[in-house]
Scaffold this motif. Structure first.
Motif, PDB file in Angstrom:
ATOM      1  N   TYR A  10       0.901  -1.288   0.015  1.00 16.90           N
ATOM      2  CA  TYR A  10      -0.049   0.018   0.107  1.00 16.90           C
ATOM      3  C   TYR A  10       0.860   1.296  -0.015  1.00 16.90           C
ATOM      4  CZ  TYR A  10      -2.937   3.799   1.945  1.00 16.90           C
ATOM      5  OH  TYR A  10      -3.385   4.968   2.056  1.00 16.90           O
ATOM      6  N   LEU A  11       1.760   1.406   0.899  1.00 18.37           N
ATOM      7  CA  LEU A  11       2.917   2.496   0.893  1.00 18.37           C
ATOM      8  C   LEU A  11       3.368   2.737  -0.324  1.00 18.37           C
ATOM      9  CD1 LEU A  11       4.275   4.599   2.724  1.00 18.37           C
ATOM     10  CD2 LEU A  11       5.954   2.946   3.003  1.00 18.37           C
ATOM     11  N   ILE A  12       3.914   1.766  -1.209  1.00 15.41           N
ATOM     12  CA  ILE A  12       4.505   1.866  -2.251  1.00 15.41           C
ATOM     13  C   ILE A  12       3.747   2.538  -3.160  1.00 15.41           C
ATOM     14  CG2 ILE A  12       6.084   0.502  -4.179  1.00 15.41           C
ATOM     15  CD1 ILE A  12       7.479   1.221  -1.399  1.00 15.41           C
ATOM     16  N   GLU A  13       2.793   1.765  -3.418  1.00 22.64           N
ATOM     17  CA  GLU A  13       1.515   2.293  -4.515  1.00 22.64           C
ATOM     18  C   GLU A  13       1.104   3.871  -4.108  1.00 22.64           C
ATOM     19  OE1 GLU A  13      -3.323   1.438  -4.972  1.00 22.64           O
ATOM     20  OE2 GLU A  13      -1.895  -0.121  -5.068  1.00 22.64           O
ATOM     21  N   THR A  14       1.155   3.911  -2.749  1.00 21.41           N
ATOM     22  CA  THR A  14       0.621   5.473  -2.291  1.00 21.41           C
ATOM     23  C   THR A  14       1.828   6.570  -2.909  1.00 21.41           C
ATOM     24  OG1 THR A  14      -0.450   4.794  -0.583  1.00 21.41           O
ATOM     25  CG2 THR A  14       0.148   7.125  -0.446  1.00 21.41           C
ATOM     26  N   LEU A  15       3.088   6.147  -2.536  1.00 23.14           N
ATOM     27  CA  LEU A  15       4.227   6.905  -2.948  1.00 23.14           C
ATOM     28  C   LEU A  15       4.562   6.970  -4.231  1.00 23.14           C
ATOM     29  CD1 LEU A  15       6.583   5.794   0.037  1.00 23.14           C
ATOM     30  CD2 LEU A  15       5.299   7.869  -0.067  1.00 23.14           C
ATOM     31  N   GLN A  16       3.772   6.489  -5.284  1.00 21.50           N
ATOM     32  CA  GLN A  16       3.791   6.756  -6.708  1.00 21.50           C
ATOM     33  C   GLN A  16       3.341   7.976  -7.108  1.00 21.50           C
ATOM     34  OE1 GLN A  16       2.215   3.341  -8.479  1.00 21.50           O
ATOM     35  NE2 GLN A  16       3.706   2.135  -7.770  1.00 21.50           N
ATOM     36  N   ASP A  17       2.615   8.790  -6.320  1.00 22.22           N
ATOM     37  CA  ASP A  17       1.858   9.940  -6.399  1.00 22.22           C
ATOM     38  C   ASP A  17       3.273  10.919  -6.004  1.00 22.22           C
ATOM     39  OD1 ASP A  17       0.775  12.641  -5.936  1.00 22.22           O
ATOM     40  OD2 ASP A  17      -1.184  11.765  -5.380  1.00 22.22           O
ATOM     41  N   PRO A  18       3.500  11.756  -6.530  1.00 17.44           N
ATOM     42  CA  PRO A  18       4.702  12.658  -6.385  1.00 17.44           C
ATOM     43  C   PRO A  18       4.357  13.577  -5.123  1.00 17.44           C
ATOM     44  CG  PRO A  18       4.067  12.768  -8.691  1.00 17.44           C
ATOM     45  CD  PRO A  18       3.188  11.969  -7.994  1.00 17.44           C
ATOM     46  N   GLU A  19       3.046  14.177  -4.800  1.00 12.97           N
ATOM     47  CA  GLU A  19       2.471  14.751  -3.762  1.00 12.97           C
ATOM     48  C   GLU A  19       2.669  13.926  -2.540  1.00 12.97           C
ATOM     49  OE1 GLU A  19      -1.293  16.791  -4.440  1.00 12.97           O
ATOM     50  OE2 GLU A  19      -0.369  17.713  -6.258  1.00 12.97           O
ATOM     51  N   GLU A  20       2.250  12.753  -2.686  1.00 12.42           N
ATOM     52  CA  GLU A  20       2.043  11.991  -1.315  1.00 12.42           C
ATOM     53  C   GLU A  20       3.754  11.512  -1.154  1.00 12.42           C
ATOM     54  OE1 GLU A  20      -0.156  10.654   0.526  1.00 12.42           O
ATOM     55  OE2 GLU A  20      -1.666  11.488  -0.616  1.00 12.42           O
ATOM     56  N   ALA A  21       4.527  11.434  -1.980  1.00  9.47           N
ATOM     57  CA  ALA A  21       5.995  11.265  -1.924  1.00  9.47           C
ATOM     58  C   ALA A  21       6.708  12.396  -1.094  1.00  9.47           C
ATOM     59  CB  ALA A  21       6.534  10.857  -3.086  1.00  9.47           C
ATOM     60  N   THR A  22       6.320  13.431  -1.575  1.00  8.95           N
ATOM     61  CA  THR A  22       6.883  14.764  -1.012  1.00  8.95           C
ATOM     62  C   THR A  22       6.378  14.981   0.359  1.00  8.95           C
ATOM     63  OG1 THR A  22       6.715  15.924  -3.314  1.00  8.95           O
ATOM     64  CG2 THR A  22       6.891  17.258  -1.380  1.00  8.95           C
ATOM     65  N   ALA A  23       5.134  14.965   0.491  1.00  9.66           N
ATOM     66  CA  ALA A  23       4.577  14.959   1.960  1.00  9.66           C
ATOM     67  C   ALA A  23       5.312  13.691   3.097  1.00  9.66           C
ATOM     68  CB  ALA A  23       3.058  14.838   2.065  1.00  9.66           C
ATOM     69  N   TYR A  24       5.312  12.614   2.344  1.00 11.54           N
ATOM     70  CA  TYR A  24       6.063  11.675   3.185  1.00 11.54           C
ATOM     71  C   TYR A  24       7.241  11.875   3.536  1.00 11.54           C
ATOM     72  CZ  TYR A  24       7.438   6.499   4.223  1.00 11.54           C
ATOM     73  OH  TYR A  24       7.888   5.539   4.696  1.00 11.54           O
ATOM     74  N   LEU A  25       8.259  12.276   2.704  1.00  9.23           N
ATOM     75  CA  LEU A  25       9.659  12.709   2.863  1.00  9.23           C
ATOM     76  C   LEU A  25       9.799  14.046   3.915  1.00  9.23           C
ATOM     77  CD1 LEU A  25      11.513  12.193  -0.350  1.00  9.23           C
ATOM     78  CD2 LEU A  25      11.529  10.986   1.577  1.00  9.23           C
ATOM     79  N   GLN A  26       8.758  14.914   3.615  1.00 10.27           N
ATOM     80  CA  GLN A  26       8.719  16.195   4.646  1.00 10.27           C
ATOM     81  C   GLN A  26       8.643  15.643   6.083  1.00 10.27           C
ATOM     82  OE1 GLN A  26       5.951  18.566   2.656  1.00 10.27           O
ATOM     83  NE2 GLN A  26       7.486  19.864   1.742  1.00 10.27           N
ATOM     84  N   SER A  47      12.027   3.771   0.367  1.00 13.47           N
ATOM     85  CA  SER A  47      10.573   3.532  -0.045  1.00 13.47           C
ATOM     86  C   SER A  47      10.298   4.435  -1.035  1.00 13.47           C
ATOM     87  CB  SER A  47       9.463   3.925   1.372  1.00 13.47           C
ATOM     88  OG  SER A  47       9.970   2.993   2.216  1.00 13.47           O
ATOM     89  N   VAL A  48      10.553   5.604  -0.969  1.00 12.25           N
ATOM     90  CA  VAL A  48      10.108   6.394  -2.192  1.00 12.25           C
ATOM     91  C   VAL A  48      10.935   6.088  -3.576  1.00 12.25           C
ATOM     92  CG1 VAL A  48      10.237   9.074  -3.225  1.00 12.25           C
ATOM     93  CG2 VAL A  48       9.594   8.516  -0.754  1.00 12.25           C
ATOM     94  N   ALA A  49      12.163   5.837  -3.119  1.00 14.02           N
ATOM     95  CA  ALA A  49      12.849   5.123  -4.360  1.00 14.02           C
ATOM     96  C   ALA A  49      12.168   4.135  -5.153  1.00 14.02           C
ATOM     97  CB  ALA A  49      14.311   5.064  -4.087  1.00 14.02           C
ATOM     98  N   GLU A  50      11.710   3.138  -4.153  1.00 23.59           N
ATOM     99  CA  GLU A  50      11.220   1.992  -4.619  1.00 23.59           C
ATOM    100  C   GLU A  50       9.900   2.055  -5.336  1.00 23.59           C
ATOM    101  OE1 GLU A  50      10.705  -0.809  -1.363  1.00 23.59           O
ATOM    102  OE2 GLU A  50      13.000  -1.171  -1.260  1.00 23.59           O
ATOM    103  N   ALA A  51       9.097   3.220  -4.944  1.00 22.77           N
ATOM    104  CA  ALA A  51       7.846   3.624  -5.504  1.00 22.77           C
ATOM    105  C   ALA A  51       8.167   4.290  -6.971  1.00 22.77           C
ATOM    106  CB  ALA A  51       6.913   4.625  -4.625  1.00 22.77           C
ATOM    107  N   GLN A  52       9.322   4.990  -7.092  1.00 21.68           N
ATOM    108  CA  GLN A  52       9.478   5.661  -8.246  1.00 21.68           C
ATOM    109  C   GLN A  52      10.437   4.725  -9.335  1.00 21.68           C
ATOM    110  OE1 GLN A  52      10.833   9.707  -7.422  1.00 21.68           O
ATOM    111  NE2 GLN A  52       8.961   9.850  -6.308  1.00 21.68           N
ATOM    112  N   GLY A  53      10.306   3.843  -9.467  1.00 24.32           N
ATOM    113  CA  GLY A  53      11.020   2.720 -10.116  1.00 24.32           C
ATOM    114  C   GLY A  53      12.019   1.850  -9.553  1.00 24.32           C
ATOM    115  N   GLY A  54      12.218   1.965  -8.382  1.00 25.66           N
ATOM    116  CA  GLY A  54      13.208   0.973  -7.851  1.00 25.66           C
ATOM    117  C   GLY A  54      14.444   1.538  -7.840  1.00 25.66           C
ATOM    118  N   LEU A  55      15.418   0.902  -7.125  1.00 22.90           N
ATOM    119  CA  LEU A  55      16.652   1.339  -6.655  1.00 22.90           C
ATOM    120  C   LEU A  55      17.566   0.993  -8.120  1.00 22.90           C
ATOM    121  CD1 LEU A  55      17.427  -0.153  -3.096  1.00 22.90           C
ATOM    122  CD2 LEU A  55      16.712   2.106  -3.635  1.00 22.90           C
TER     123      LEU A  55
END
Length: 105
Positions: A10-26, A47-55
């Motif tokens: 669920y987290l990886i799917e959610t972090l595919q959204d750039p706004e969600e990823a930004t908020a998560y990192l903040q 986690s953000v890296a994995e959501a955005q295409g992987g390491l």
């Protein structure tokens, strides 16, 4: 009965959204400022890296060695500032400085 899925999926799917990823990192950075838990911050970056295409994709974008990237973003990682900046840049972010609320006059 509703099918359950793993939180990580669920987290990886959610972090595919750039706004969600930004908020998560903040939030991860704010929590790091409060508790200095480096492991949690690195796991958030991973986690953000994995959501955005992987390491592997992040290694390609940053020109960092994949094996070193795995180690750097592990809970035992201890990246140098320039490596952290490179990783953030590869994820589409940058390091910045802002005053603490109520601390500057």
């Amino acid at each position: 009965m509703r099918k359950m899925r793993k939180y990580r999926d669920y987290l990886i799917e959610t972090l595919q959204d750039p706004e969600e990823a930004t908020a998560y990192l903040q939030v991860a950075l704010e929590e790091y400022q409060a508790d200095h838990d480096t492991a949690a911050l690195l796991i958030a970056l991973r986690s953000v890296a994995e959501a955005q295409g992987g390491l592997s994709e992040l290694a390609r974008r940053t020109h960092l060695n994949l094996q070193n990237l795995h180690r750097t973003l592990s809970s035992n990682g201890n990246p140098k500032l320039n490596t952290l900046g490179t990783i953030l840049n590869g994820l589409g972010y940058r390091l910045s400085v802002e005053p603490l609320e109520g601390e500057m006059t």
